[in-house]
Design an enzyme around this catalytic site. Structure first.
Site, PDB file in Angstrom:
ATOM      1  CB  CYS A  66      14.826  -0.540 -11.519  1.00  0.00           C
ATOM      2  SG  CYS A  66      14.997   1.448 -12.132  1.00  0.00           S
ATOM      3  CG  HIS A  67      17.373  -1.989 -17.132  1.00  0.00           C
ATOM      4  ND1 HIS A  67      16.931  -1.930 -18.558  1.00  0.00           N
ATOM      5  CD2 HIS A  67      18.562  -2.188 -17.260  1.00  0.00           C
ATOM      6  CE1 HIS A  67      17.841  -2.360 -19.316  1.00  0.00           C
ATOM      7  NE2 HIS A  67      18.979  -2.740 -18.838  1.00  0.00           N
TER       8      HIS A  67
END
Length: 108
Positions: A66-67
């Site tokens: 993810c981020h």
């Protein structure tokens, strides 16, 4: 406990030609902005309904990202509960990847 893999460990596995199956659990707009090549986009909030789309080849290292590495921890734990054991979470997410491995990848 969810296994985490560092950006360097993942980059080394890819460079060594090991089979890697990447699952991006971010939102579509995030994936459009920056993504690891060949990754499958399955946003975290769709993961349960779309788990049947996740079909890693035998022996592949399965890595959710993810981020910053928080959503991917949840994704890896959820996939384990759904019967896909051994999913790793990319420590620090794509942000760490762009800082440590590929600075050409846009940060946001």
């Amino acid at each position: 406990m969810v296994f985490q893999i560092s950006p360097r460990e993942l980059a080394d596995a890819i460079a060594a030609g090991k089979p890697v199956y990447l699952i991006d659990v971010r939102k579509p707009w995030e994936h459009e902005r920056a993504a690891l090549p060949g990754s499958l986009l399955v946003p975290l909030d769709e993961l349960t309904e779309r788990a049947d789309e996740i079909e890693p080849p035998p022996g592949a290292l399965v890595v959710a990202y993810c981020h910053h590495g928080v959503r991917s921890l949840s994704a890896a734990a959820l996939l384990d509960r759904l019967g896909l054991p051994g999913v790793a979470s990319l420590r620090g997410g794509i942000d760490a990847w762009s800082r440590e491995i590929d600075p050409s990848l846009p940060r946001y």
